[in-house]
Design an enzyme around this catalytic site. Structure first.
Site, PDB file in Angstrom:
ATOM      1  N   ASP A  30       0.885  -1.156   0.000  1.00 41.00           N
ATOM      2  CA  ASP A  30       0.000   0.000   0.000  1.00 41.00           C
ATOM      3  C   ASP A  30       0.929   1.214   0.000  1.00 41.00           C
ATOM      4  O   ASP A  30       2.101   1.110   0.386  1.00 41.00           O
ATOM      5  CB  ASP A  30      -0.871  -0.025   1.253  1.00 41.00           C
ATOM      6  CG  ASP A  30      -1.744   1.203   1.379  1.00 41.00           C
ATOM      7  OD1 ASP A  30      -2.276   1.662   0.356  1.00 41.00           O
ATOM      8  OD2 ASP A  30      -1.862   1.718   2.506  1.00 41.00           O
ATOM      9  N   ASP A  41       0.017   5.036   0.896  1.00 39.65           N
ATOM     10  CA  ASP A  41      -0.169   6.037   1.943  1.00 39.65           C
ATOM     11  C   ASP A  41      -0.108   5.405   3.336  1.00 39.65           C
ATOM     12  O   ASP A  41      -0.776   4.410   3.615  1.00 39.65           O
ATOM     13  CB  ASP A  41      -1.519   6.744   1.764  1.00 39.65           C
ATOM     14  CG  ASP A  41      -1.575   7.525   0.461  1.00 39.65           C
ATOM     15  OD1 ASP A  41      -1.834   8.727   0.496  1.00 39.65           O
ATOM     16  OD2 ASP A  41      -1.343   6.906  -0.602  1.00 39.65           O
TER      17      ASP A  41
END
Length: 430
Positions: A205, A207
């Site tokens: 991922d 962020d």
């Protein structure tokens, strides 16, 4: 009958040696001393901790040779200044040990900035209560000088090889998960099989995982709509609106933002502590690396360029005359899409899902974390950690190298990037 008679004329004993590791040639001297007596070495193991060496050697010898053998070893020990002891092992006990070689084996990795006695006591108590044996303990991290000024960002990792069959491996993970909630320590349980040593594909991922910020929040601050965006995010977290609708609402608030503002944020993305070191070393080992993000390709492409990432899948921003339109091109990357992309890329690369690592921090990462052979909840909420196979909340991203059994001195590829590297925050006490 002849073989049984031959066996009865031989005996087994465990030779244990302790001494100063500064004495080279210890094994050479010992085996040379016992070689003339037709000795068979059934097992051998050696470990060193600082200035001391411990050696164990399980040997089989003829009964008529045993006394001469013992005398020679004792004499050699006196000459070399080492301690020796002999422990008889019965044939039934040895055969029982042979049969136990096929029992289930697991690897437990213990991570922290500094491993304290209380944390290790809690971990090993759970292991013992589950009827498991600790066969070996290996320190993966380098020793750190206590005079160093950066102890706050030091790393400590132990790898415990355990054997036996727990009552329920999921219960074992749950108990160790509770330890990680109560102690300043992360604990990972993995089956000690060929796949643990043969991962080949890793997805992040973006962020709050690969970078230490939420880009949409940074954009909202620049647009002066931070409060509104936060309210929509909270409503989505409460389940009042779904992810895709909340995402579109937030995007519409950014309509009209100049592309130069985005470029300024992209030029200063705060890389998560350990990200460059982790990725550069994995790339050297032949890993494929990808970003699967509900964020934006505009920023993920910058990370791709800086870190040498192979795959990028995120949301495509729409611009008109150099300004955001408030819309997104194509399909929104949500939790289901991340899981689908993980599966399709693994298949394209020819890797089993057991060879895949997924790393994320949010609820929308849970499906891909559960699909991967190794799912790592990184500085995540307890709910996400509980769903994943492993959680890291004490170290940076390069803590993942320890989960693969890689020692600090082996992870020697030095990464360089123009983006700033940001320490992860200290874990909140729970």
């Amino acid at each position: 009958p002849h073989r049984a008679s031959a066996m009865s004329n031989r005996e087994i004993f465990l030779l244990t040696v302790k001494g100063d590791k500064s004495k080279p040639g210890l094994i050479a001297e010992l085996t040379s001393a016992i070689a003339p007596h037709n000795v068979s070495i059934l097992d051998i193991g050696q470990s060193e901790i600082h200035d001391m060496t411990s050696l164990g050697m399980l040997v089989e010898a003829g009964k008529e040779d045993s006394q001469r053998l013992f005398k020679e070893i004792v004499f050699l020990a006196h000459e070399m200044g080492i301690e020796v002891s002999f422990t008889p092992v019965s044939s039934p006990d040895y055969e029982r040990w042979v049969r136990m070689q096929n029992k289930a084996r697991y690897t437990v990795t213990v991570l922290s900035r500094r491993i304290m006695a209380g944390g290790l006591a809690a971990v090993t108590r759970v292991i013992a209560d589950n009827g498991l044996n600790i066969d070996t303990i290996v320190r993966l991290s380098d020793c750190v000088s206590l005079r160093a000024s950066n102890l706050r960002y030091s790393r400590a990792a132990l790898q415990l090889h355990i054997s036996g069959r727990p009552r329920n491996v999921n219960d074992l993970r749950e108990e160790l998960f509770k330890v990680s909630m109560e102690q300043e320590v992360d604990v990972a349980v993995q089956e000690d099989d060929v796949f643990r040593r043969n991962r080949r594909l890793i997805f992040f991922d973006m962020d709050s995982t690969l970078i230490q910020c939420e880009v949409i929040d940074e954009l909202a601050k620049c647009a002066g709509v931070g409060t509104q965006v936060a309210e929509i995010t909270e409503a989505a977290m409460r389940g009042e609106i779904d992810f895709q609708e909340s995402f579109r609402q937030r995007m519409r608030l950014l309509k009209g933002m100049d592309e130069k503002v985005l470029e300024g944020i992209a030029d200063n993305l705060p890389l998560t502590e350990g990200a460059p070191r982790l990725i550069s070393n994995l790339k050297t080992l032949g890993y494929k690396v990808g970003i699967l993000s509900g964020g934006f390709t505009f920023f993920a492409r910058r990370l791709q360029k800086e870190l040498g990432i192979d795959y990028v899948h995120a949301n495509e921003l729409d611009f008109k005359d150099g300004k955001l339109t408030g819309e997104v091109k194509g399909e929104i990357v949500d939790a289901a899409k991340k899981a689908q992309l993980l599966q399709s890329i693994a298949k394209r690369e020819g890797f089993s899902l057991k060879q895949v690592i997924a790393v994320g921090d949010g609820a929308n990462d849970i499906p891909m974390l559960k699909l991967a052979g190794l799912g790592v909840a990184f500085h995540a909420k307890p709910k996400v950690k509980a769903e994943a196979k492993v959680g890291i909340s004490t170290l940076g991203l390069d803590g993942i190298l320890y989960l693969l059994g890689i020692r600090d001195h082996e992870a020697n590829v030095i990464a360089s990037t123009l983006l700033p590297e940001t320490p992860v925050p200290e874990r909140a006490r729970l």
